[in-house]
Design an enzyme around this catalytic site. Structure first.
Site, PDB file in Angstrom:
ATOM      1  CG  HIS A  20      -1.973  -1.091   1.118  1.00 15.49           C
ATOM      2  ND1 HIS A  20      -3.315  -0.832   1.056  1.00 15.49           N
ATOM      3  CD2 HIS A  20      -1.849  -2.436   1.028  1.00 15.49           C
ATOM      4  CE1 HIS A  20      -3.985  -1.976   0.934  1.00 15.49           C
ATOM      5  NE2 HIS A  20      -3.105  -2.961   0.926  1.00 15.49           N
ATOM      6  CG  ASP A 112      -4.782   2.149   1.981  1.00 18.11           C
ATOM      7  OD1 ASP A 112      -5.760   1.431   1.725  1.00 18.11           O
ATOM      8  OD2 ASP A 112      -3.606   1.817   1.769  1.00 18.11           O
TER       9      ASP A 112
END
Ligand code: UDP
Length: 458
Positions: A20, A112
């Site tokens: 990520h 995110d």
């Protein structure tokens, strides 16, 4: 005298996992190249865990409630996620207040999708918010449909999802066809779509041409833009290199760069198979044995990333037996490896970053998906984009070494391999086109940037 306009300031907040951090860090560099001031945000524990932290982008930390011992010390993942949400919201708000009072007021947060709770902070702080998805849009749409109650769990039959081909149960993410396996993680991935209609922007690390139908469908429902692939521009032969060349990023593992490059330099062009299962996937002993068999029997030279935590699973004597043919390292600079002319194919778990990276460098794949969204990515690699082949895996996750060998030979030497190589080059060109000035992703990023650049001047 009129005050000079300050650059708009954006916080970029990836979930603390390597897969990520990489795409969101890369996206940050693109924002910087467009005149935005970016501050990366990560947890204190993650910040202290980085083995490599380079480059000029400022990094600020917040707390997930586990500053010293990290996530592993939480009683369970549920407990970790709940505490992260609570402590993370408070400390993120404090960080925004600090930045606002020290001359760098924040205009926008890119966060995110695994932390959909950031939306509340965005709204209470009056900022522009963009949720960032690090999965393919196909996977996003599957989770979106689960969240809407339109796909019932567990998926035991074929499913139809708008914009996607009909999918077999093993082609949908593991949390969906086997929802009992990691319930806390399943809730987290489905909750990426919590209150999604209240979000200003939905950014996806993909590109329009790659997932046209599903992007079109989702864009009717959400303000969604494809902004990827988030690959360092030096690997895309772009006219404009957006990043600091010395910036090796934020790495949780230390790469053996020199030994990999020296070894690859000694190999013939297109002769090497590169094997890696990313930063998290764990093979059990049987899978490891089968994989080892397939690699050895293929007879090809190989570069294999086996993380320190997995090394003990290598069969006894394997390193000695194969020392003339292969190199095993604990971590490498994957982009540099994929870009090397010695590469012939990539035996991959099909993590989304690895998939996009191989696609952007035109490297054909042998897909061995292990869990989470990898089965869906592998399905697309093999049957939709036709840039690789997929090893047969049964519902218990078991695959055969003979099949691994067969797939490697097929891609490296077979007739099908020739087609795959041609198709891979086409997709590589399309990916590069998308991020060039005026390409589909570049235009989407400009549109997004304009939305909060205006905001910062008002
Ligand atoms: N990676 C790397 N060196 C390695 C193995 C992986 O730099 O030896 C990087 C890879 O380039 C990718 C990320 O780690 O950006 C892995 O992300 P992916 O989504 O493929 O898999 P995950 O780790 O999330 O399962």
């Amino acid at each position: 005298m009129a005050q000079e306009a300050r650059p708009a300031h954006c916080l970029v907040f990836p979930y603390p996992l390597q897969g990520h951090i990489n795409p969101m860090h890369q996206f940050s560099k693109t924002l910087v190249s467009k005149g935005i001031k970016v501050t990366l945000v990560t947890t204190k524990f993650m910040f202290n865990s980085f083995q490599q932290l380079s480059g000029s982008m400022p990094v600020e930390t917040i707390s997930d409630g586990y500053d010293v011992e990290g996530k592993a010390s939480a009683e369970s993942l549920e407990v970790y996620f709940a505490r992260f949400k609570q402590v993370g919201s408070e400390t993120l708000k404090k960080l925004i207040e600090k930045l606002n009072s020290t001359g760098f007021p924040v205009d926008c947060i890119v966060y995110d999708s695994l932390m959909s709770w950031v939306l509340d902070v965005v709204k209470s702080s009056g900022l522009v918010g963009a949720i960032f998805f690090t999965q393919s849009c196909a996977v996003d749409n599957i989770y979106y449909h689960v969240k809407q109650g339109l796909i019932k769990l567990p998926v035991v039959d074929r499913v139809s999802v708008p914009g996607l081909p009909v999918l077999e149960p093993l082609d949908v993410p593991s949390f969906i066809h086997n929802p009992g396996s990691y319930p806390a993680t399943r809730n987290m991935v489905v909750n990426q779509f919590l209150d999604i209609d209240k979000v200003d922007w939905v950014l996806c690390n993909t590109f329009y041409e790659l997932e046209e139908e599903v992007i079109q469908w989702m864009s009717k429902h959400l303000r969604l833009r494809a902004i990827g692939p988030t690959i360092p521009s030096k690997y895309l032969n772009n006219q404009k290199t957006v990043e600091d060349e010395t910036d090796t990023g934020l790495q949780m593992f230390k790469a053996n760069i020199d030994s990999c490059m020296n070894w690859l330099n000694d190999q013939q062009d297109h002769s090497v198979i590169y094997v890696s299962f990313g930063s998290m996937a764990q093979l059990d002993d049987v899978q490891m044995q089968e994989l080892t068999y397939g690699i050895k029997q293929s007879g090809k030279h190989f570069l294999w990333v086996v993380r320190a935590s997995e090394e003990g699973k290598l069969p006894k004597g394997f390193m000695e037996e194969t020392s003339g043919k292969g190199l095993v390292v604990q971590w490498c600079s994957q982009m540099e490896v994929l870009a090397h002319k010695a590469l012939g194919c990539f035996v991959t778990h099909c993590g989304w970053n690895s998939t996009l990276e191989a696609l952007c460098l035109g490297v054909p794949m042998v897909a061995i998906p292990i869990w989470t969204d990898q089965g869906t990515n592998a399905k697309f690699v093999a049957d939709v984009w036709r840039i690789g082949v997929k090893v047969d895996i049964d519902k218990n996750g078991v695959f055969k070494g003979e099949m691994v060998e067969h797939c490697i030979r097929e891609v490296m030497d077979g007739e099908k391999g020739k087609e795959i190589k041609k198709t891979s080059k086409r997709w590589m060109e399309m990916a590069r086109e998308a991020v060039r000035e005026g390409g589909s992703s570049d235009m989407s990023i400009n549109e997004f940037v304009a939305s909060f650049t205006q905001h910062s001047k008002s």
